[in-house]
Design an enzyme around this catalytic site. Structure first.
Site, PDB file in Angstrom:
ATOM      1  N   ILE A 143      -3.971   3.794 128.264  1.00  0.00           N
ATOM      2  CA  ILE A 143      -3.844   4.722 129.377  1.00  0.00           C
ATOM      3  C   ILE A 143      -3.097   5.946 128.859  1.00  0.00           C
ATOM      4  CG2 ILE A 143      -3.996   3.043 131.244  1.00  0.00           C
ATOM      5  CD1 ILE A 143      -1.018   2.918 131.412  1.00  0.00           C
ATOM      6  N   ASP A 144      -3.322   7.078 129.490  1.00  0.00           N
ATOM      7  CA  ASP A 144      -2.767   8.339 129.013  1.00  0.00           C
ATOM      8  C   ASP A 144      -1.242   8.289 128.954  1.00  0.00           C
ATOM      9  OD1 ASP A 144      -5.365   9.305 129.008  1.00  0.00           O
ATOM     10  OD2 ASP A 144      -5.193  10.147 131.027  1.00  0.00           O
ATOM     11  N   LYS A 145      -0.680   9.142 128.122  1.00  0.00           N
ATOM     12  CA  LYS A 145       0.772   9.206 127.952  1.00  0.00           C
ATOM     13  C   LYS A 145       1.493   9.329 129.287  1.00  0.00           C
ATOM     14  CE  LYS A 145       4.430  12.121 125.972  1.00  0.00           C
ATOM     15  NZ  LYS A 145       4.750  13.332 125.191  1.00  0.00           N
ATOM     16  N   ARG A 263      -9.262  11.230 136.128  1.00  0.00           N
ATOM     17  CA  ARG A 263      -8.804  12.609 136.258  1.00  0.00           C
ATOM     18  C   ARG A 263      -9.984  13.584 136.267  1.00  0.00           C
ATOM     19  NH1 ARG A 263      -4.716  12.996 131.376  1.00  0.00           N
ATOM     20  NH2 ARG A 263      -4.338  15.088 132.234  1.00  0.00           N
TER      21      ARG A 263
END
Length: 343
Positions: A143-145, A263
């Site tokens: 998962i993104d930062k 997103r």
């Protein structure tokens, strides 16, 4: 580097190929996946008596005794770091963590330390039995930062192979909580004209497209309808904010798992995530719809309001159904409280 000798006795009615027969009959405690076995065959580490077997298609027979030389897992260059982790579940084969926003999952040129992998190397220590011959955690999804939430990581080769297969066939349950601008409603005329957007019973928005690298910005993903990787996102309204409604808490779940998928897809539908610095912009919310506290909280939210809340899969070793849920982090709770504040 030390080696372990694994002996496999081929059982009755073996598959016609060496690699498939070994995958079926290798002792479970050896923790050797099909991918690892294929590599060992190619490296000349598999033999039958004095005969070294380097052809994965070699024929085997019942009661053949196959010897496999397995090197001890190599230490990796990544540095183990004593970074606190929120452990949701752990056993000999896998670990489930609740990753905080701001933590990168895997070391990269721009972030060689302080990552989830650095933390797991320290936490797991000698309990890592080796992924692909290296003593490292097996990352099967990311998962993104700046996205918080649940991740499952393999500690053994057999778990890595089984988890990767489930992510590949999209059988893993993943539900995200997101706070978006506007409200994705089937009664909104605008959405009827957005390509790739449809609605299912229960006012569930479905977004279908291909996703690939943006033509001019390599850090971004972009929606396409002819090239890229197939992607499907669904979302359902959980709570609305403002009069008239100008922001919404939604549950999003993935049929596929592409980079930045939620997103990008929610932005494509016109419902970008609050706080998203890459895709969301900084839309202004109407002071006629929300309190000043809500407007300021949305304007100042420092990251995309996205949390991987639910994660479900079949344990790759025990075959047990597993499901985990991580509550919303404090920053998203505070954002929602502000959005609920009356004028």
């Amino acid at each position: 580097m030390g080696e372990t000798l694994v002996t496999v006795i081929i059982a009755a009615d073996p598959p016609p190929r060496l690699d498939k027969a070994l995958a079926r009959d290798v002792p479970e405690e050896a923790s050797l996946s099909r991918t690892r076995l294929a590599k060992l065959i190619a490296e000349g580490k598999v033999s039958r008596g004095a005969e070294v077997l380097t052809d994965p298609k070699a024929k085997v027979a019942e009661n053949d005794e196959i010897a496999i030389q397995v090197e001890a897992a190599a230490e990796v260059d990544t540095v183990a770091e004593d970074i606190p982790l929120e452990i949701i579940y752990e056993d000999d084969d896998l670990i489930v963590v609740n990753k905080p926003a701001g933590m990168v999952v895997h070391p990269a040129p721009g972030s060689p330390s302080g990552t989830l992998v650095n933390a797991l190397l320290h936490h797991c220590g000698d309990t890592l039995s080796g992924i692909g011959g290296e003593k490292r955690p097996g990352i099967v999804h990311r998962i993104d930062k700046e996205t918080s939430g649940l991740l499952v990581v393999a500690k053994s080769d057999r778990a890595h192979h089984g988890l990767a297969a489930q992510f590949e066939d999209h059988s893993v349950e993943r539900v995200y909580s997101a706070v978006v601008y506007g409200v994705p409603d089937s009664n909104e005329p605008r959405l009827k004209g957005v390509k790739g957007v449809s609605f299912e019973p229960g006012n569930i928005i479905k977004i279908t497209s291909f996703l690939g690298r943006h033509k001019t910005d390599r850090q971004r993903q972009a929606v396409s309808f002819n090239t890229g990787r197939h992607a499907v996102t669904r979302a359902r309204v959980v709570e609305t904010f403002g009069t008239p409604v100008c922001a919404t808490l939604v549950d999003c779940w993935l049929e596929t798992g592409r980079t930045h998928q939620i997103r990008v897809h929610m932005t494509h539908a016109g419902h970008a995530l609050i706080g998203d610095p890459v895709y969301g912009g900084r839309r202004k919310l109407s002071p006629k719809a929300l309190s000043l506290a809500g407007i300021e909280a949305a304007a100042n939210f420092p990251r995309q309001a996205l949390h991987a809340r639910i994660l479900g899969f079949i344990h790759p070793v025990t075959e047990e159904e597993m499901s985990f849920e991580a509550p919303l982090p404090d920053d998203m709770v505070s954002l929602l409280d502000a959005l609920r504040t009356k004028k």
